[in-house]
Design a protein around this motif. Structure first.
Motif: not given
Length: 357
Positions: A186, A269-270, A297-299, A302, A320, A326
């Motif tokens: 990340t 995806d995320g 994503s909750k990130e 994103h 996340r 996802g």
């Protein structure tokens, strides 16, 4: 093939079919665009496949894994050994992505493109298709030097492309998803996102594996330091990848290119996968036409990445995890969109009066 040949040969989706799909959607026995974004998904599928009767037959998820030198900088709640442990879980078929892939009848390909792992005697464990094709054992710590050379960056993309291209053909896949694994990725993804979208690092960087507030402050400083030190060119995807990226991020970009090259949709995806999508987009903006955003994503960064790409997420479940979770979860909705535009009758076919709906 060389990377430049692949990029050059990615062509736009079929605009004529897209317009015909929109016209067909307007005639289905339902109020106009009553299924909202599902209608958009169906029409885009038609344009990608160049048919008004899209059929999703075989699905695959490509989980790319690698280690990151920046893990030395205390940017993750988990030790670097977890990369190898999670790859082993993927191979054994006991991780989240394995369960979701089985549920969705989705072929799973796991590839180690640059971890620190030693895979002696791994053949006895395999319950997923597992490939080892490493650029090298982990990237460099990009706070001190480039994450990788330009040659290694291109190599990572080509590894991802070759793996995906092979299985797209051998398994006759016509819908694929991207997944990732790599402790501290990340940090690399947020750095790529901040560089390409030109958003502030603080806005792009989240807590990843639920690091503490102090660790998050450090993570932001680490990313700023790397960007200021190396000054990656946001319009040169290879430059960005080589200076602040990761091998699995490059490989995911290669998977995306393989989907576009073969004219099939790819579900992103995320945060990690979307950072790779940014790289693919910078290599050829047409790639965006083949992408679906599996989820939001909750990130933290994103949404900013998706906004830059003008991609609307299919799901929003505060996930996340990564791994492709996802993206695979959203596949049934994409399949439903294909079924609706193919199997739902028009007003004329069903002899339903349009004025009554």
């Amino acid at each position: 093939m060389e990377l430049k040949d692949i990029v050059y040969n990615i062509t736009p989706i079929n605009d004529d079919v897209l317009e015909k799909a929109k016209e067909k959607t307007s005639r289905l026995i339902m109020p106009y665009r009553a299924l909202g974004y599902v209608n958009d998904i169906a029409e885009k599928l038609c344009a990608i496949y160049s048919t008004l009767e899209p059929k999703i037959e075989n699905k695959g998820v490509f989980v790319m894994a690698a280690d990151h030198g920046v893990a030395e900088e205390n940017v993750s709640a988990y030790p670097q050994e977890v990369t190898c442990e999670m790859i082993k879980a993927f191979i054994e078929g006991v991780a989240t992505i394995n369960a979701l892939a089985r549920l969705n009848n989705c072929f799973t390909i796991v590839a180690d493109v640059g971890s620190l792992c030693d895979w002696k005697n791994i053949s006895n464990l395999q319950k997923s298709t597992f490939i080892v094709n490493k650029v090298k054992n982990g990237t460099n710590n990009f706070t001190k030097q480039y994450a990788m050379t330009r040659k290694e960056a291109i190599q990572s993309i080509m590894i991802g492309f070759d793996i995906a291209n092979k299985y797209i053909h051998s398994e006759k896949l016509n819908l694929i998803a991207t997944g990732d694994m790599g402790i501290s990725n990340t940090t690399a993804a947020s750095a790529i996102g901040a560089c390409i979208t030109k958003n502030e690092v603080e806005l792009m960087t989240g807590q990843g594996t639920l690091i503490t507030d102090e660790m998050l402050k450090n993570k932001v400083l680490i990313i700023k330091k790397a960007i200021n030190l190396h000054k990656p060119d946001p319009d040169d995807a290879i430059d960005v990848l080589s200076k602040i990226g990761g091998f699995e991020i490059g490989a995911i970009a290669g998977v995306i290119l393989a989907a576009c090259y073969n004219k099939i949709p790819v579900v992103i995806d995320g945060l990690i996968s979307t950072s790779a999508a940014l790289l693919a987009y910078k290599l050829n903006p047409v790639t965006k036409q083949y992408m679906f955003a599996g989820h939001l994503s909750k990130e933290k960064g994103h949404n900013l990445m998706l906004s830059y790409l003008d991609l609307k997420p299919i799901l929003q479940l505060d996930m996340r995890l990564g791994e492709g979770s996802g993206a695979v979860l959203s596949m049934p909705i994409i399949e439903a969109a294909a079924k609706i535009i193919t199997e739902v009758a028009t007003f004329e076919q069903a002899q339903v009066s349009k004025s009554n709906l």
